[in-house]
Design a protein around this motif. Structure first.
Motif: not given
Length: 416
Positions: A129-130, A157-159, A165-167
Motif C-alpha cells: 500500500f502506497n 518508493m522510499k515510503f 517491503v523491509i518488514p
C-alpha cells in the motif's frame, strides 16, 4: 541471499534524470543482510522487461523493480509483470478508495478512468500500500524468486520500502548479518594509504573485507563482515579497527560516513568555542557552503566574502592594490592579506582565504593553470600553502576546498 535492483525508464538511459532509487534500496537491503548482486537500468519496453525477468528468474532470490507504474500509456511495467506471471488485472478496493479520496480531496477534481486504473493490480500479487501516492507496490513470487515492483517517484518508493517491503523481507527470509564500519581519512592518497596498512590488510580474517572509497583529499576505508553471529562480527570489526587506528592516526578524522572533514572541523570549533570565516576567490564560496552544511554551524561560522574579481578584493576585503600590482592576484602575499582581512572584518579566531587559477585559461593572473594559494589565519599567525592541483577546473576547485579544510583542521588539532 542475493538481490538485483532494476530501474525502468528511458529517462534514466538518456541521462535526463539520475537514478537515486537504486542506492536507497541497496542500503535498505544491506541493513537487513541482503546483498545486492547487481543494478540494472532498462527501457520502458515490454520485451526488454520480459527478457530481464526471464534472465533473473531463479538466479537471485529477490528482484526489486522501480518505475513504469504511472497512469500514462508509456508505463507498461504492471501489464508486463501480469503477463509474465500468467495473471490478470483486477481492481483492489482499498487502493481504489485511496486513489479516489486523494484525487477528490487533495487535488480537488473528479477521478478519471486513468486514475482509477492505478488500482488495477495482478490478482495473485500482494499489494504494497502506497499512502503517499496513487501507484501501489506489488509483491509477486515465481519459482525461487520474489519480484517486488515499486513506483519510480523517489518519495513514494522510499515510503513503501520502509513501511512495507523491509518488514515483509525480514519476516520471510533467513538472512546473514552484515556489519559495516567506515573510517574517514583525510590528506593521504589511496595508494600511499594502501602501502601503509598493507600488512594489517593481509591479515584480516576471511569474513572481513576492506574497500577503499577515494575522493579528493579523502579516502573512506570500509570494513564489511558477513556471518551468522552478529555479536561476533561486531567484536571482530572492533578489534580490527583498534589495530588499524595507530597506523592512520595522523589522517583519521572519524569512524562514520557522516563524520567528514567539515563535521569534524565544526565539532572542534564548537567544542573550543572558536569561530571561523572565509574569503574565497577561486573556490567561489564552496568552503563556506561545506561549513554551513553542518547542522549547528551558526555557533562557529560567522560569514564569507566571495571576492572573485580583483576590485572586490581591493574595495570590499581591503587588500592593498599595490600588493596585487606587485605580486599578482594569485600569490602568497595577496592570499595572506585576504586571510588577515577576513579575520579582522568578521572578528573570528580563524579565517581561510583562497586565490588561484582554476582554468581553463589564465585570466588576470600570471600563475600557471591549476595553481592555488591557500591561507589560514589563526589567533597567533598566518600560514600559506601553494598547491599545484592540475586540471580539470572542477577537480582544482574541489581539491582546493578539501585542502583548505584539512589545513585548518590539522592546525587546531596540533596547536589548540
Amino acid at each position: 541471499m542475493k538481490a538485483t535492483i532494476v530501474t525502468i525508464g528511458d529517462e534514466i538511459l538518456i541521462g535526463q534524470i539520475t537514478d537515486t532509487n537504486s542506492g536507497f534500496i541497496a542500503k535498505g537491503l544491506d541493513k537487513i543482510g541482503i546483498a545486492t548482486h547487481e543494478m540494472l537500468s532498462i527501457s520502458d519496453d515490454k520485451q526488454h522487461i520480459l527478457d530481464t525477468l526471464h534472465l533473473l528468474q531463479d538466479t537471485v532470490d529477490l528482484v526489486v523493480i522501480t518505475g513504469g507504474l504511472g497512469p500514462t500509456k508509456d508505463d507498461v511495467t504492471k501489464k508486463t509483470l501480469c503477463e509474465y506471471m500468467d495473471d490478470t488485472l483486477m481492481y483492489d478496493e482499498k487502493v481504489l478508495v485511496h486513489v479516489t479520496k486523494l484525487i477528490e480531496e487533495y487535488f480537488k477534481r473528479p477521478v478519471s478512468q486513468m486514475n482509477k486504473d492505478q488500482a488495477l493490480v495482478p490478482s495473485k500479487c500482494q499489494v504494497l500500500f502506497n499512502e503517499v501516492g496513487t501507484a501501489p507496490g506489488m509483491w509477486m513470487e515465481k519459482g525461487n524468486t520474489v519480484f517486488i515492483s515499486l513506483p519510480g517517484v523517489p518519495y513514494e518508493m522510499k515510503f513503501i520500502i520502509e513501511n512495507e517491503v523491509i518488514p515483509r523481507l525480514v519476516t520471510k527470509f533467513q538472512r546473514p548479518y552484515i556489519v559495516h564500519q567506515t573510517l574517514m581519512t583525510y590528506g593521504v592518497g589511496e595508494s600511499l594509504l594502501a602501502e601503509r596498512i598493507e600488512v594489517w590488510e593481509d591479515n584480516l580474517p576471511d569474513f572481513i573485507r576492506l574497500a577503499y572509497l577515494p575522493s579528493p583529499f579523502q579516502v573512506r576505508l570500509r570494513l564489511t563482515a558477513r556471518g551468522t553471529d552478529e555479536q561476533l562480527l561486531k567484536n571482530r570489526i572492533f578489534e580490527e579497527v583498534e589495530k588499524l587506528r595507530p597506523l592512520i592516526a595522523d589522517c583519521l578524522v572519524g569512524l562514520d560516513e557522516g563524520e567528514n572533514i567539515q563535521v569534524m572541523l565544526g565539532r572542534l570549533l564548537a567544542g573550543k568555542q572558536m569561530t571561523i570565516a572565509t574569503a574565497e576567490s577561486c573556490t567561489g564560496g564552496k568552503i563556506a557552503s561545506l561549513l554551513t552544511s553542518v547542522a549547528g554551524s551558526s555557533a562557529y561560522f560567522k560569514g564569507s566574502l566571495v571576492c572573485y574579481a580583483t576590485a572586490v578584493k581591493e574595495n570590499m576585503l581591503g587588500v592593498a592594490s599595490d600588493l596585487i600590482e606587485q605580486y599578482s592576484v594569485v600569490s602568497e602575499p595577496v592570499v595572506r592579506a585576504m586571510a588577515e582581512q577576513a579575520k579582522k572584518i568578521f572578528q573570528t579566531d580563524f579565517a581561510i582565504a583562497t586565490t588561484g587559477n582554476a582554468g581553463p585559461e589564465k585570466g588576470e593572473a600570471d600563475a600557471e593553470v591549476g595553481t592555488v594559494f591557500i591561507a589560514v589565519a589563526t589567533p597567533n599567525r598566518v600560514f600559506v600553502e601553494e598547491c599545484k592541483l592540475g586540471q580539470p577546473r572542477e577537480k582544482v576547485i574541489d581539491r582546493a576546498v578539501n585542502k583548505a579544510l584539512e589545513m585548518v583542521y590539522k592546525e587546531i588539532l596540533k596547536n589548540y
